[in-house]
Design an enzyme around this catalytic site. Sequence first.
Site, short mmCIF file in Angstrom:
data_model
loop_
_atom_site.label_atom_id
_atom_site.label_comp_id
_atom_site.label_asym_id
_atom_site.label_seq_id
_atom_site.Cartn_x
_atom_site.Cartn_y
_atom_site.Cartn_z
CG ASP A 46 -8.05 2.89 -3.62
OD1 ASP A 46 -7.15 2.51 -2.85
OD2 ASP A 46 -8.91 2.12 -4.08
CG HIS A 66 -10.50 0.55 4.06
ND1 HIS A 66 -10.72 -0.80 3.97
CD2 HIS A 66 -9.60 0.86 3.07
CE1 HIS A 66 -10.02 -1.30 2.95
NE2 HIS A 66 -9.33 -0.32 2.40
C1 HEM Z 1 -6.05 1.90 1.97
C2 HEM Z 1 -10.10 2.09 -0.69
C3 HEM Z 1 -10.51 -2.74 -0.39
C4 HEM Z 1 -6.15 -2.92 1.72
C5 HEM Z 1 -7.13 2.37 1.27
C6 HEM Z 1 -7.48 3.75 1.10
C7 HEM Z 1 -8.59 3.80 0.35
C8 HEM Z 1 -9.00 2.45 0.05
C9 HEM Z 1 -9.34 5.05 -0.12
C10 HEM Z 1 -6.69 4.94 1.69
C11 HEM Z 1 -5.60 5.44 0.81
C12 HEM Z 1 -4.53 4.42 0.48
O1 HEM Z 1 -3.57 4.24 1.24
O2 HEM Z 1 -4.69 3.78 -0.54
C13 HEM Z 1 -10.56 0.79 -0.83
C14 HEM Z 1 -11.82 0.43 -1.44
C15 HEM Z 1 -11.93 -0.93 -1.35
C16 HEM Z 1 -10.74 -1.42 -0.68
C17 HEM Z 1 -12.80 1.42 -2.06
C18 HEM Z 1 -13.04 -1.82 -1.81
C19 HEM Z 1 -14.32 -1.49 -1.67
C20 HEM Z 1 -9.36 -3.21 0.22
C21 HEM Z 1 -9.09 -4.58 0.51
C22 HEM Z 1 -7.85 -4.63 1.08
C23 HEM Z 1 -7.38 -3.27 1.19
C24 HEM Z 1 -10.03 -5.74 0.16
C25 HEM Z 1 -7.06 -5.81 1.57
C26 HEM Z 1 -7.54 -7.02 1.76
C27 HEM Z 1 -5.75 -1.63 1.96
C28 HEM Z 1 -4.50 -1.28 2.61
C29 HEM Z 1 -4.49 0.12 2.71
C30 HEM Z 1 -5.72 0.58 2.09
C31 HEM Z 1 -3.40 -2.22 3.06
C32 HEM Z 1 -3.39 1.00 3.33
C33 HEM Z 1 -3.58 1.12 4.81
C34 HEM Z 1 -2.48 2.00 5.40
O3 HEM Z 1 -1.41 1.46 5.69
O4 HEM Z 1 -2.69 3.21 5.54
N1 HEM Z 1 -8.08 1.58 0.63
N2 HEM Z 1 -9.94 -0.34 -0.39
N3 HEM Z 1 -8.31 -2.44 0.65
N4 HEM Z 1 -6.46 -0.49 1.66
FE1 HEM Z 1 -8.22 -0.43 0.68
#
Ligand code: HEM
Length: 348
Positions: free
Chosen positions: A151, A225
């Site tokens: 993450d 996601h």
């Molecule tokens: C990407 C986990 C909540 C925004 C990711 C990734 C994971 C992850 C594993 C892929 C690796 C990375 O680029 O970081 C989670 C978990 C969450 C959560 C476990 C809560 C249960 C959120 C929320 C937002 C968010 C609430 C925004 C409102 C993003 C964004 C990316 C991302 C912008 C990158 C997308 C890309 O351009 O590839 N998240 N996330 N995440 N997450 Fe989350």
Amino acid sequence: MTAIPPEDRAQDVLAPPAMAAIFLTLTVRPGGEDAVREALSGLAGLTRAIGFRVPEAQLSCVVGVGARLWDRMYDAPRPVRLHTFEPVVGAQHTAVSTPGDLLFHVRATRQDLCFELCYQVMRGLDGSVDAVDEVHGFRYWDERDLLGFVDGTESPTSRVAAAAAGFVGDEDPYYVGGSYVIVQKYLHDLAAWDKLSVEEQELAVGRRKLSDIELPDGVKPPNSHVAATTIVDPDGTERQILRHNMPFGNVAAGEFGTYFIGYAADPAVIEHMLQRMFIGEPPGNTDRILDFSTAVTGSLFFVPPADFLEDPDTVVAAASSRGLATANNDTMPSDGSLGIGSLRRSNG
Ligand code: HEM
């Protein structure tokens, strides 16, 4: 005169990835505003006093102020995009809005320094605040969350990209270098998640579990996601935010969570991501990880520039005089004022 880059006025938002963090959310009692404003102006000094003794632990603290407290506590204008967090209600999932006047995001390579800083903050504010939430986050192996995926990969890391995504610029001249932060505490249903195959989990996230490589476009589902949180402007520019999520948990209580924390120059970017996750674009195309993750808190704060936090009156006076000195457009009123009326806002 060369303008100071926004990131040089900022609090320590760009601190390096931490091994430990505490996310402390407080409400301020009526009458506690002066004590809080005073404490916030001394927060950088307090952080130095604790962190200086163990410099390698890289203790940092960022504080955010909620909309309701801003109007009660500061005479300065409310930052233009500061408002209370609106719940995002979809047919299946809801991003709740919960109370919070102050958010302390405390990070270090060791939990003891985070703890000491929070302890001293609470001692200083005794009688003026109530704690509504405290989460102790830890760095899990491989930078993974408790769903088992890495993450943070796509959160911008270069100083230029991070500053562009994270900091207010000239659009709000009083608060250049400020930032907006949205936090949500998520609880995971790990028993249900673990029933999925690794391939199904990868389709939910949009990346490979072991290698962390993003799934190709034809394979990555629209309800993954990564797809839900990727926002591209009509000109092809991808809107980015700064994420510093941390896992937290309590094995005995069966509590497994991710503390989401996103910083942005404009909170609308994060709010748009939330709409895509919780309502779906088109509606119904909701983020698959929400079938296994429930948001139990949600708040929005403004992170004032460091100099404002320390001495709000001087910064506002300087911004006002700069505005007057450069006032050469027709939007400026002829009386020579900034046209913002009284600096103290009414509550709302
Ligand atoms: C990407 C986990 C909540 C925004 C990711 C990734 C994971 C992850 C594993 C892929 C690796 C990375 O680029 O970081 C989670 C978990 C969450 C959560 C476990 C809560 C249960 C959120 C929320 C937002 C968010 C609430 C925004 C409102 C993003 C964004 C990316 C991302 C912008 C990158 C997308 C890309 O351009 O590839 N998240 N996330 N995440 N997450 Fe989350």
